[in-house]
Motif scaffolding. Sequence first.
Motif, PDB file in Angstrom:
ATOM      1  N   VAL A 203       0.850  -1.188   0.000  1.00  0.00           N
ATOM      2  CA  VAL A 203       0.000   0.000   0.000  1.00  0.00           C
ATOM      3  C   VAL A 203       0.885   1.237   0.000  1.00  0.00           C
ATOM      4  CG1 VAL A 203      -1.638   1.352   1.386  1.00  0.00           C
ATOM      5  CG2 VAL A 203      -1.980  -1.109   1.120  1.00  0.00           C
ATOM      6  N   CYS A 204       0.497   2.220  -0.800  1.00  0.00           N
ATOM      7  CA  CYS A 204       1.162   3.523  -0.819  1.00  0.00           C
ATOM      8  C   CYS A 204       0.110   4.584  -0.527  1.00  0.00           C
ATOM      9  CB  CYS A 204       1.819   3.773  -2.173  1.00  0.00           C
ATOM     10  SG  CYS A 204       2.590   5.404  -2.330  1.00  0.00           S
ATOM     11  N   VAL A 205       0.297   5.345   0.542  1.00  0.00           N
ATOM     12  CA  VAL A 205      -0.651   6.384   0.938  1.00  0.00           C
ATOM     13  C   VAL A 205      -0.001   7.735   0.705  1.00  0.00           C
ATOM     14  CG1 VAL A 205      -1.959   7.384   2.845  1.00  0.00           C
ATOM     15  CG2 VAL A 205      -1.739   4.894   2.657  1.00  0.00           C
ATOM     16  N   GLY A 206      -0.635   8.573  -0.104  1.00  0.00           N
ATOM     17  CA  GLY A 206      -0.083   9.903  -0.341  1.00  0.00           C
ATOM     18  C   GLY A 206      -0.768  10.576  -1.506  1.00  0.00           C
ATOM     19  N   ARG A 207      -0.617  11.884  -1.557  1.00  0.00           N
ATOM     20  CA  ARG A 207      -1.154  12.659  -2.670  1.00  0.00           C
ATOM     21  C   ARG A 207      -0.502  12.182  -3.963  1.00  0.00           C
ATOM     22  NH1 ARG A 207      -0.278  18.218  -4.768  1.00  0.00           N
ATOM     23  NH2 ARG A 207      -2.314  19.047  -5.402  1.00  0.00           N
ATOM     24  N   LEU A 208      -1.293  12.012  -5.001  1.00  0.00           N
ATOM     25  CA  LEU A 208      -0.771  11.537  -6.278  1.00  0.00           C
ATOM     26  C   LEU A 208      -0.134  12.714  -7.010  1.00  0.00           C
ATOM     27  CD1 LEU A 208      -3.658   9.141  -7.427  1.00  0.00           C
ATOM     28  CD2 LEU A 208      -1.671   8.666  -5.980  1.00  0.00           C
ATOM     29  N   VAL A 253      -2.700  -3.175  -9.916  1.00  0.00           N
ATOM     30  CA  VAL A 253      -2.656  -1.899  -9.184  1.00  0.00           C
ATOM     31  C   VAL A 253      -4.067  -1.364  -9.023  1.00  0.00           C
ATOM     32  CG1 VAL A 253      -1.770   0.463  -9.158  1.00  0.00           C
ATOM     33  CG2 VAL A 253      -0.354  -1.403 -10.058  1.00  0.00           C
ATOM     34  N   VAL A 254      -4.422  -0.983  -7.805  1.00  0.00           N
ATOM     35  CA  VAL A 254      -5.747  -0.464  -7.472  1.00  0.00           C
ATOM     36  C   VAL A 254      -5.610   0.988  -7.034  1.00  0.00           C
ATOM     37  CG1 VAL A 254      -7.744  -0.680  -5.938  1.00  0.00           C
ATOM     38  CG2 VAL A 254      -6.582  -2.738  -6.784  1.00  0.00           C
ATOM     39  N   PHE A 255      -6.477   1.858  -7.548  1.00  0.00           N
ATOM     40  CA  PHE A 255      -6.526   3.261  -7.147  1.00  0.00           C
ATOM     41  C   PHE A 255      -7.788   3.477  -6.315  1.00  0.00           C
ATOM     42  CE2 PHE A 255      -3.759   3.164 -10.741  1.00  0.00           C
ATOM     43  CZ  PHE A 255      -2.886   4.243 -10.625  1.00  0.00           C
ATOM     44  N   THR A 256      -7.643   3.937  -5.094  1.00  0.00           N
ATOM     45  CA  THR A 256      -8.820   4.122  -4.229  1.00  0.00           C
ATOM     46  C   THR A 256      -9.413   5.515  -4.336  1.00  0.00           C
ATOM     47  OG1 THR A 256      -7.613   4.967  -2.297  1.00  0.00           O
ATOM     48  CG2 THR A 256      -7.775   2.560  -2.554  1.00  0.00           C
ATOM     49  N   GLY A 257      -8.646   6.497  -4.836  1.00  0.00           N
ATOM     50  CA  GLY A 257      -9.065   7.884  -4.717  1.00  0.00           C
ATOM     51  C   GLY A 257      -8.857   8.373  -3.290  1.00  0.00           C
ATOM     52  N   ALA A 258      -9.346   9.578  -3.023  1.00  0.00           N
ATOM     53  CA  ALA A 258      -9.203  10.159  -1.690  1.00  0.00           C
ATOM     54  C   ALA A 258     -10.030   9.371  -0.681  1.00  0.00           C
ATOM     55  CB  ALA A 258      -9.641  11.617  -1.711  1.00  0.00           C
ATOM     56  N   VAL A 259      -9.490   9.184   0.508  1.00  0.00           N
ATOM     57  CA  VAL A 259     -10.205   8.497   1.582  1.00  0.00           C
ATOM     58  C   VAL A 259     -10.170   9.371   2.824  1.00  0.00           C
ATOM     59  CG1 VAL A 259      -9.652   6.211   0.683  1.00  0.00           C
ATOM     60  CG2 VAL A 259      -8.158   7.250   2.392  1.00  0.00           C
ATOM     61  N   ALA A 260     -11.231   9.288   3.627  1.00  0.00           N
ATOM     62  CA  ALA A 260     -11.298  10.090   4.853  1.00  0.00           C
ATOM     63  C   ALA A 260     -10.350   9.570   5.918  1.00  0.00           C
ATOM     64  CB  ALA A 260     -12.734  10.105   5.383  1.00  0.00           C
ATOM     65  N   ASP A 261     -10.095   8.270   5.918  1.00  0.00           N
ATOM     66  CA  ASP A 261      -9.255   7.657   6.951  1.00  0.00           C
ATOM     67  C   ASP A 261      -8.417   6.565   6.294  1.00  0.00           C
ATOM     68  OD1 ASP A 261      -8.092   6.602   9.204  1.00  0.00           O
ATOM     69  OD2 ASP A 261      -9.946   5.792  10.062  1.00  0.00           O
ATOM     70  N   ALA A 262      -7.101   6.740   6.308  1.00  0.00           N
ATOM     71  CA  ALA A 262      -6.208   5.763   5.669  1.00  0.00           C
ATOM     72  C   ALA A 262      -5.856   4.606   6.589  1.00  0.00           C
ATOM     73  CB  ALA A 262      -4.922   6.453   5.220  1.00  0.00           C
ATOM     74  N   SER A 263      -6.198   4.679   7.869  1.00  0.00           N
ATOM     75  CA  SER A 263      -5.740   3.647   8.803  1.00  0.00           C
ATOM     76  C   SER A 263      -6.182   2.240   8.413  1.00  0.00           C
ATOM     77  CB  SER A 263      -6.166   3.978  10.237  1.00  0.00           C
ATOM     78  OG  SER A 263      -7.551   4.146  10.353  1.00  0.00           O
ATOM     79  N   PRO A 264      -7.410   2.004   7.900  1.00  0.00           N
ATOM     80  CA  PRO A 264      -7.737   0.627   7.492  1.00  0.00           C
ATOM     81  C   PRO A 264      -6.828   0.099   6.394  1.00  0.00           C
ATOM     82  CG  PRO A 264      -9.739   1.939   7.704  1.00  0.00           C
ATOM     83  CD  PRO A 264      -8.584   2.888   7.791  1.00  0.00           C
ATOM     84  N   TRP A 265      -6.340   0.968   5.517  1.00  0.00           N
ATOM     85  CA  TRP A 265      -5.459   0.504   4.454  1.00  0.00           C
ATOM     86  C   TRP A 265      -4.093   0.124   4.999  1.00  0.00           C
ATOM     87  CZ3 TRP A 265      -7.279  -1.262   0.197  1.00  0.00           C
ATOM     88  CH2 TRP A 265      -8.493  -0.776  -0.295  1.00  0.00           C
ATOM     89  N   TYR A 266      -3.597   0.896   5.982  1.00  0.00           N
ATOM     90  CA  TYR A 266      -2.358   0.470   6.646  1.00  0.00           C
ATOM     91  C   TYR A 266      -2.550  -0.895   7.300  1.00  0.00           C
ATOM     92  CZ  TYR A 266      -0.826   5.405   6.406  1.00  0.00           C
ATOM     93  OH  TYR A 266      -0.460   6.665   5.996  1.00  0.00           O
ATOM     94  N   GLN A 267      -3.648  -1.038   8.024  1.00  0.00           N
ATOM     95  CA  GLN A 267      -3.900  -2.282   8.770  1.00  0.00           C
ATOM     96  C   GLN A 267      -4.092  -3.469   7.843  1.00  0.00           C
ATOM     97  OE1 GLN A 267      -7.334  -0.826  10.824  1.00  0.00           O
ATOM     98  NE2 GLN A 267      -6.175   0.003  12.544  1.00  0.00           N
TER      99      GLN A 267
END
Length: 413
Positions: A203-208, A253-267
Amino acid sequence: MHTAPLPRVLHLTQPVDGGVARVVTDLVRAQLSDGLDVTVACPDSALTTKLRTLGARVRHWHATRSPGTSLVREVRHLARVIDEVRPDLVHAHSAKAGLAGRLAVRGRIPTVFQPHAWSFEAVSGGTAALALLWERWGARWASRVVCVSEAERATGMDARITGRWTVVPNGIDPERFRPAPAGAVRAGLAPLAGIRPAAPLAVCVGRLCRQKGQDVLLRAWEAVVRQVPDARLVLVGDGPDHDRLREGAPESVVFTGAVADASPWYQASDLVVLPSRWEGMALAPLEAMACGRPVVVTDVDGARESLPPSFAARCLVPPEDPAALAGAVTELLADPLLRESLGSQGRRHVLSTHDVRYTAEAVSDVYRDLLGPWTAATPSAEHGQPLGTGRGAEANRTPQRVEPTEYRESIHS
């Protein structure tokens, strides 16, 4: 000892998303809990809604993300806001707010500038030269420059920016970002992203955007899937490079778009990757480690300081090096025991050195140095408990506080 009244603090921020917005939100929450009179001036956005929910006053400041022809109007508008709010201290976050805020105040009020990565690193050519000239000139109008890492401070010093420096490492809320069973979390996300529960997941979390280097990660991913064919990569976030990155991206590769809370993706992840080209100290690796997940990051400002020393050999790679990035990601995706060990080490490291409570305390120490002492109020029911004081064994811990480091230098006229 005589103490001064609780100060009025005006935060200025543009951008209003990503890591800067999270830092501002965490500081505002903590300062409200301490009883400070807090106002934030920023463009209308989801951030303004969040800040009002916390109890902060919010003043609309119409400002674009980058400097342009509207700068004069933006500075005048900000000057009116400052005259109306009458703050005891202005805290300007990131390049744009730092530019407009220092031009509006020009040293008349104690001003803290927090670059959140230097503006001249984000551009090239003549634009970079102009940005660097401004940072050298504008430093005279900052009572204190707060850097989020020793490396960020060193970059400024190497660029011959002079002033009074304080290093306050970034922190995160370990109650919000905490471990959870990956399988259960992934099962809840799978219908949204079409991810098989057993697939190795990065998982990569950040502004594209160019700064975060997702284009480098996509080039590296081709080599990863040759070694781990069933692996999946999720890019969490949105930004100006979304369409360009998505065009031609493989099915893995999956693009989720903006999310309100990224913590579930980390987990849900097995591994979190951040291939940035530049940073001050990125929040995403800290958040991932707080969730007990190993990370692979590029060796930019703040990266080494944010990781346990034992992570350097496996988890740090040169920026813009797809081959090195692919090798590190492949090694960790193929070794569950190593991932578990690194995840546990990362969580302990964040608890001991990057708890957001200590970030907020260190920033308050900077304010006290500029304004004189005051006595923090008892947290009110309106603003709730300070960050990190929730229930549970970890909430009652006494982690080691990492003191901010101050550097004093003359400001040349």
